[in-house]
Design a protein around this motif. Structure first.
Motif, PDB file in Angstrom:
ATOM      1  N   THR A 134       0.073   2.771   4.523  1.00  0.00           N
ATOM      2  CA  THR A 134      -0.248   1.549   5.260  1.00  0.00           C
ATOM      3  C   THR A 134      -1.568   1.695   6.006  1.00  0.00           C
ATOM      4  OG1 THR A 134       2.121   1.198   5.596  1.00  0.00           O
ATOM      5  CG2 THR A 134       0.612  -0.124   6.934  1.00  0.00           C
ATOM      6  N   PRO A 135      -2.510   0.790   5.790  1.00  0.00           N
ATOM      7  CA  PRO A 135      -3.808   0.871   6.486  1.00  0.00           C
ATOM      8  C   PRO A 135      -3.677   0.611   7.982  1.00  0.00           C
ATOM      9  CG  PRO A 135      -3.652  -1.155   5.226  1.00  0.00           C
ATOM     10  CD  PRO A 135      -2.461  -0.331   4.851  1.00  0.00           C
ATOM     11  N   SER A 136      -4.689   1.012   8.716  1.00  0.00           N
ATOM     12  CA  SER A 136      -4.633   0.948  10.179  1.00  0.00           C
ATOM     13  C   SER A 136      -4.502  -0.477  10.699  1.00  0.00           C
ATOM     14  CB  SER A 136      -5.888   1.598  10.779  1.00  0.00           C
ATOM     15  OG  SER A 136      -7.064   0.930  10.309  1.00  0.00           O
ATOM     16  N   ASN A 137      -5.130  -1.449  10.042  1.00  0.00           N
ATOM     17  CA  ASN A 137      -5.053  -2.825  10.538  1.00  0.00           C
ATOM     18  C   ASN A 137      -3.634  -3.383  10.441  1.00  0.00           C
ATOM     19  OD1 ASN A 137      -5.419  -2.902   7.649  1.00  0.00           O
ATOM     20  ND2 ASN A 137      -5.768  -5.105   7.814  1.00  0.00           N
ATOM     21  N   LEU A 138      -2.904  -3.018   9.386  1.00  0.00           N
ATOM     22  CA  LEU A 138      -1.513  -3.474   9.267  1.00  0.00           C
ATOM     23  C   LEU A 138      -0.609  -2.749  10.255  1.00  0.00           C
ATOM     24  CD1 LEU A 138      -0.842  -3.997   5.441  1.00  0.00           C
ATOM     25  CD2 LEU A 138      -1.297  -5.685   7.212  1.00  0.00           C
ATOM     26  N   ARG A 139      -0.877  -1.483  10.506  1.00  0.00           N
ATOM     27  CA  ARG A 139      -0.088  -0.747  11.505  1.00  0.00           C
ATOM     28  C   ARG A 139      -0.271  -1.373  12.887  1.00  0.00           C
ATOM     29  NH1 ARG A 139      -2.127   3.912   8.807  1.00  0.00           N
ATOM     30  NH2 ARG A 139      -3.522   4.350  10.579  1.00  0.00           N
ATOM     31  N   GLU A 140      -1.482  -1.807  13.175  1.00  0.00           N
ATOM     32  CA  GLU A 140      -1.765  -2.440  14.455  1.00  0.00           C
ATOM     33  C   GLU A 140      -1.055  -3.791  14.552  1.00  0.00           C
ATOM     34  OE1 GLU A 140      -3.141  -3.068  18.242  1.00  0.00           O
ATOM     35  OE2 GLU A 140      -3.162  -1.230  17.042  1.00  0.00           O
ATOM     36  N   GLN A 141      -1.046  -4.546  13.460  1.00  0.00           N
ATOM     37  CA  GLN A 141      -0.361  -5.841  13.458  1.00  0.00           C
ATOM     38  C   GLN A 141       1.141  -5.667  13.657  1.00  0.00           C
ATOM     39  OE1 GLN A 141      -1.342  -8.308  10.054  1.00  0.00           O
ATOM     40  NE2 GLN A 141      -3.507  -7.734  10.168  1.00  0.00           N
ATOM     41  N   GLU A 142       1.711  -4.662  13.008  1.00  0.00           N
ATOM     42  CA  GLU A 142       3.140  -4.408  13.159  1.00  0.00           C
ATOM     43  C   GLU A 142       3.473  -4.041  14.609  1.00  0.00           C
ATOM     44  OE1 GLU A 142       6.734  -1.572  11.389  1.00  0.00           O
ATOM     45  OE2 GLU A 142       4.708  -1.437  10.546  1.00  0.00           O
ATOM     46  N   LYS A 143       2.630  -3.229  15.218  1.00  0.00           N
ATOM     47  CA  LYS A 143       2.839  -2.831  16.606  1.00  0.00           C
ATOM     48  C   LYS A 143       2.793  -4.044  17.532  1.00  0.00           C
ATOM     49  CE  LYS A 143       0.765  -0.098  20.326  1.00  0.00           C
ATOM     50  NZ  LYS A 143      -0.384   0.764  20.712  1.00  0.00           N
ATOM     51  N   GLN A 144       1.806  -4.915  17.315  1.00  0.00           N
ATOM     52  CA  GLN A 144       1.674  -6.118  18.144  1.00  0.00           C
ATOM     53  C   GLN A 144       2.871  -7.055  17.970  1.00  0.00           C
ATOM     54  OE1 GLN A 144      -2.081  -7.881  17.112  1.00  0.00           O
ATOM     55  NE2 GLN A 144      -3.304  -6.296  18.115  1.00  0.00           N
ATOM     56  N   TYR A 147       0.830  -1.207   0.000  1.00  0.00           N
ATOM     57  CA  TYR A 147       0.000   0.000   0.000  1.00  0.00           C
ATOM     58  C   TYR A 147       0.861   1.251   0.000  1.00  0.00           C
ATOM     59  CZ  TYR A 147      -3.615  -3.310   1.484  1.00  0.00           C
ATOM     60  OH  TYR A 147      -4.470  -4.372   1.571  1.00  0.00           O
TER      61      TYR A 147
END
Length: 476
Positions: free
Chosen positions: A448-458, A445
């Motif tokens: 980066t969409p919010s769901n991928l940003r959240e996955q990266e953070k986790q 993308y």
């Protein structure tokens, strides 16, 4: 009934006359390049030899050679009224009920130039090959052979996650690559690293991909042996079988639209011919008259499935005719035969704007991959026979030696040098840092969409909390 037959004959005759008048009127348009309908595209590049007899019909390019092909076929020895003027060409009638046999009485012959000892067959028409090209072909075949041996052993030692070899198929790899040009787009399966090798992919580039380090163009996100190089016109390999065939047709059609002096080349194995994409790809290529060369490695086994359990037809070559594709069967262990056949196939694909199917009969000497033990489903005697008696590398070496182009001293020096080079690349590859975690979420993308940003953070939090569960050489 008599009245119906009379009217039917009248309609058929009128249709034939109208069709004859139409094609007679259209002939000047189809035979003169200066009178063809203009191409509805913008292209800065062109080739006078790559796209002859092309016209724009119903929203796409058509080859006048192919348009004339069916009409030129003899369809009947009887009067015209005894034929069905059906879309696609006339079909003769018969009062005899005859089924097309499931196979011909004789199998399609296999084209070759060298015998098993590397001697030139009497009457062979050899495509001119210089000493330089012949030596490079052999050099690359040996390089591929040594590279395969070392990488396979490295995987067995736990230094690589996965690998598969091209043992027994070196001629198809290297000789076919030698017959192509750098502008031809390659869509491989997973047993064609030799094509990349021929085009200049370095041993270090191979190693970096296998280790998935920072030198890997796929940034460690692809399975081992799934090579790719935009620079070398080699589309990155994907695991699902036959998906590259329809893609190759699309690429070939784009080359046709741009009037490029190039074609697409799609490699596949015999097992992939049971996939739907194989049939869709061939039909797509035939209908759209795309300059694509399909090269099928019929190596006898699709993992543990013998070709006798894969299909009942006479191999793969006969499938081409069913789709209206010119085809040839070639000895895949004869480098000269492969070189000749692919050279001719490429020339026809480009100059006549048509697809070509090449079936190369070879044998997979090695296991399907490091996840396979082929001795469980095939006899050792069979493997040994193909490894020694029908070895493509030995056969080609005998030929260049008889020409005075190779010696035992050069053989020893070459194999020693390649072994050292490969071992060095492994040492470098193992020490090279892995791509950062951020690369797992990039390149798809623009934002980066919010769901991928959240996955990266986790993921980052998890790696910090449980470092023992993650590779220590992957930087955060």
């Amino acid at each position: 009934m008599a009245l119906w037959l009379t009217r039917s004959r009248t309609v058929v005759l009128q249709s034939l006359k109208q069709k004859h008048a139409f094609w007679a009127a259209a002939t000047p348009l189809r035979s003169s390049s200066s009178s063809t309908v203009p191409f509805p595209c913008n292209s800065s590049s062109s080739s006078s030899s790559s796209s002859p007899n092309l016209i724009w019909v119903n929203g796409r390019f058509k080859s006048t050679l192919a348009m004339n092909q069916l009409d030129s076929l003899p369809f009947s020895d009887s009067d015209d009224e005894q034929a069905l003027d059906f879309p696609g060409g006339k079909v003769t009638y018969t009062s005899e009920m005859t089924f097309i046999p499931e196979s011909q009485e004789k199998r399609v012959p296999c084209y070759r130039v060298l015998d098993d000892n590397g001697d030139l067959l009497i009457g062979s028409h050899l495509h001119q090959m210089s000493k330089e090209v012949a030596r490079k072909i052999y050099n690359n075949m040996v390089t591929l052979q040594v590279m395969d041996t070392i990488f396979y052993e490295a995987q067995r030692q736990g230094r690589l996650s996965f690998y598969l070899t091209s043992s027994g198929e070196e001629a198809i790899n290297i000789a076919s690559a030698a017959a192509l040009t750098p502008d031809d787009v390659i869509l491989a399966q997973y047993r064609e690293p030799g094509v990349l090798l021929w085009r200049g992919f370095t041993l270090q580039e191979f190693t970096d991909q296998l280790y998935g380090n920072k030198g890997d163009y796929g940034k460690g996100r692809q399975m081992a042996i799934h090579y790719g190089s935009k620079k070398l016109n080699y589309v990155t390999i994907s695991s699902p079988l036959a998906t590259q065939l329809p893609q190759a047709v699309g690429i070939a059609y784009s080359l046709k639209m741009d009037k490029k002096d190039a074609c697409a080349v799609a490699y596949t194995g015999d097992g992939a011919t049971s996939e739907g994409d194989f049939h869709a790809g061939l039909n797509f290529a035939a209908v759209f008259e795309a300059p694509v060369v399909f090269i099928c490695r019929n190596n006898g086994w699709a993992i543990s499935t013998n070709i006798s359990e894969q299909f009942r037809s006479d191999g793969i070559v006969v499938k081409g005719q069913a789709y209206g594709i010119r085809s040839i069967r070639v000895d895949g262990n004869d480098a000269l035969a492969v070189y000749n056949a692919i050279s001719a196939a490429r020339e026809m694909a480009i100059t006549e704007q048509r697809p070509i199917l090449v079936e190369a009969l070879t044998y997979r000497v090695g296991h399907h991959s490091t996840s396979d033990d082929s001795t469980k489903y095939r006899p050792l005697e069979e493997i040994e026979y193909w490894k020694t008696t029908r070895n493509p590398v030995n056969r080609f070496r005998n030929w260049i030696e008889r020409n005075g182009w190779w010696s035992d001293k050069e053989e020893t020096e070459l194999r020693s040098s390649i072994k050292k080079q490969v071992m060095h690349t492994i040492q470098v590859g193992e020490k090279t840092e892995k791509p950062p975690v951020a690369d797992l979420f990039s390149d798809v993308y623009d934002v980066t969409p919010s769901n991928l940003r959240e996955q990266e953070k986790q993921l980052r939090e998890d790696m910090i909390k449980y470092p023992q569960d993650y590779p220590s050489d992957v930087p955060l």
